[in-house]
Design an enzyme around this catalytic site. Structure first.
Site, PDB file in Angstrom:
ATOM      1  N   LYS A 200      35.322  46.503  45.126  1.00 32.38           N
ATOM      2  CA  LYS A 200      36.764  46.736  45.090  1.00 32.38           C
ATOM      3  C   LYS A 200      37.017  48.126  45.652  1.00 32.38           C
ATOM      4  O   LYS A 200      36.553  49.123  45.094  1.00 32.38           O
ATOM      5  CB  LYS A 200      37.284  46.631  43.656  1.00 32.38           C
ATOM      6  CG  LYS A 200      38.773  46.905  43.558  1.00 32.38           C
ATOM      7  CD  LYS A 200      39.306  46.654  42.163  1.00 32.38           C
ATOM      8  CE  LYS A 200      40.781  46.963  42.094  1.00 32.38           C
ATOM      9  NZ  LYS A 200      41.330  46.734  40.756  1.00 32.38           N
ATOM     10  N   LYS A 253      37.459  42.880  47.619  1.00 32.25           N
ATOM     11  CA  LYS A 253      38.892  43.124  47.543  1.00 32.25           C
ATOM     12  C   LYS A 253      39.230  44.475  48.160  1.00 32.25           C
ATOM     13  O   LYS A 253      38.553  45.449  47.811  1.00 32.25           O
ATOM     14  CB  LYS A 253      39.299  43.106  46.073  1.00 32.25           C
ATOM     15  CG  LYS A 253      40.726  43.446  45.805  1.00 32.25           C
ATOM     16  CD  LYS A 253      40.963  43.477  44.332  1.00 32.25           C
ATOM     17  CE  LYS A 253      42.388  43.893  44.066  1.00 32.25           C
ATOM     18  NZ  LYS A 253      42.661  44.059  42.679  1.00 32.25           N
TER      19      LYS A 253
HETATM   20  C1  PBG Z   1      43.930  46.722  38.549  1.00 35.95           C
HETATM   21  C2  PBG Z   1      44.181  45.733  39.631  1.00 35.95           C
HETATM   22  C3  PBG Z   1      44.820  46.050  40.833  1.00 35.95           C
HETATM   23  C4  PBG Z   1      44.933  44.856  41.554  1.00 35.95           C
HETATM   24  C5  PBG Z   1      44.355  43.841  40.791  1.00 35.95           C
HETATM   25  N1  PBG Z   1      43.883  44.404  39.586  1.00 35.95           N
HETATM   26  C6  PBG Z   1      45.391  47.309  41.312  1.00 35.95           C
HETATM   27  C7  PBG Z   1      44.600  48.534  41.247  1.00 35.95           C
HETATM   28  O1  PBG Z   1      43.374  48.540  41.187  1.00 35.95           O
HETATM   29  O2  PBG Z   1      45.255  49.580  41.249  1.00 35.95           O
HETATM   30  C8  PBG Z   1      45.584  44.760  42.895  1.00 35.95           C
HETATM   31  C9  PBG Z   1      46.035  43.415  43.341  1.00 35.95           C
HETATM   32  C10 PBG Z   1      46.965  43.413  44.485  1.00 35.95           C
HETATM   33  O3  PBG Z   1      47.282  44.455  45.109  1.00 35.95           O
HETATM   34  O4  PBG Z   1      47.447  42.313  44.822  1.00 35.95           O
HETATM   35  N2  PBG Z   1      42.905  46.511  37.673  1.00 35.95           N
END
Ligand code: PBG
Length: 328
Positions: A200, A253
């Site tokens: 991520k 992601k």
């Molecule tokens: C946070 C989380 C995020 C997303 C999914 N879970 C945002 C972040 O890490 O700040 C982002 C999903 C998206 O942008 O569609 N645990």
């Protein structure tokens, strides 16, 4: 021309093209991310046009419609009321909290729907980080790893007690997959699977999502836990660690700007690979389509196909329900 080899022969008719097609999209590939809140209203999300923050009833109805179209799974993202947010995010493990109630309602109404939950502290944490925040002697913000993992285990157990099929840690703390696996097993939840956000990235593409949940960090950024966009080998390191720690599936992601990572992770592990087409990717397509600049449906489906072709077995996408309709 004397040309015995003519690749166009394989593209001559729709029937032949369908025979030789290497990858296909199906509603069965999709996981629908769903936002929910305590309210009785279904509220359009201003930072994400076309996406709704559902009431409990609205959530159950919408998930049922997506499921009827062939979408096998949903993943839940709660907007937690400001007065329930605390530095230690206690609300994340409340059995009567919004997420456990939603899981129970979804499983009761749609027993065959796979319910996935997000495991991370950011919706519950008054600091807006995925982990517990402490300020060090020099006044700098630290995101505490081991303390956070303990709380994540409580959160995952709460989701498991409510009936979640899969818990999905998106926090990027070290060692959380092993800790979640042993906490779940010790409590008799060996059937609950772990879909780990392995790679991520610290991405600007999450901006609209944080608007949707009011979950942006109050201070600092997420770069000490989410990955550096310049890194590819590190994604493999994370995926292999998660596999060794007992993850059942791994995730990359965002998806579209990280197709190379999807391919490399796919080649490095035998686990199923998920990819998350995140809020910023969705909005780039939606805004261009709304301006009349591109054919939104065609571009959305082609983007999803690109993610599939790169090696994703499943795709988390805000298009899940609409794409399932388009593919009918
Ligand atoms: C946070 C989380 C995020 C997303 C999914 N879970 C945002 C972040 O890490 O700040 C982002 C999903 C998206 O942008 O569609 N645990």
């Amino acid at each position: 021309m004397n040309l015995p080899i003519r690749p166009r022969r394989n593209r001559r008719t729709a029937a032949i093209r369908s025979l030789v097609r290497e990858n296909t999209l199906s509603p069965a590939d999709f996981i629908l991310p769903m936002f929910l809140h305590e309210d009785a209203e279904n509220t359009p999300i201003s930072s994400m046009p076309g996406v709704t923050r559902w009431s409990l009833d609205g959530l159950v109805k919408e998930a049922g419609e997506a499921h009827a179209l062939g979408v096998p799974a949903v993943v839940l993202f709660p907007k937690i009321e400001e007065n329930l947010k605390t530095p230690l995010a206690e609300e994340c493990a409340n059995d009567e909290g919004l997420v456990p109630r939603a899981i129970r309602a979804l499983k009761a109404a749609h027993p065959t729907l796979c319910v996935i939950t997000d495991v991370a502290l950011d919706p519950y944490n008054s600091d807006g980080h995925d982990g517990v925040v402490r300020r060090d002697e020099r006044g700098e913000l630290q995101i505490l790893n081991d303390e956070t993992v303990e709380i994540l285990c409580q959160q995952a157990l709460c989701h498991a007690r409510a009936g979640a099929d899969i818990v999905s840690p998106s926090d990027m703390m070290d060692g959380r997959v092993a800790a979640l696996r042993s906490a779940l097993d010790a409590a008799g939840f060996e059937k609950v699977a772990i879909l780990s956000y392995s790679a991520k990235y610290a991405s600007a593409f999450y901006g609209p999502f944080r608007g949707a949940l009011d979950s942006a960090p109050k201070e600092g950024d997420k770069k000490t836990y989410q990955m550096d966009p310049g890194n590819a080998r590190e994604a493999i390191r994370e995926a292999l660690l998660d596999e060794a720690e007992g993850a059942d599936m791994v995730m990359v992601k965002p998806a579209g700007p990280y197709l190379d990572i999807i391919t490399r992770v796919r080649e490095s592990t035998t686990l199923p690979v998920a990819a998350y087409q995140v809020s910023g990717e969705y909005l780039m397509i939606e805004s261009a389509a709304a301006a009349g600049w591109v054919n939104g449906q065609a571009i959305a489906l082609e983007s999803l196909m690109g993610i599939k072709r790169a090696g994703a077995d499943m795709i988390l996408t805000y298009y899940a329900k609409r794409a399932a309709e388009w593919l009918k």
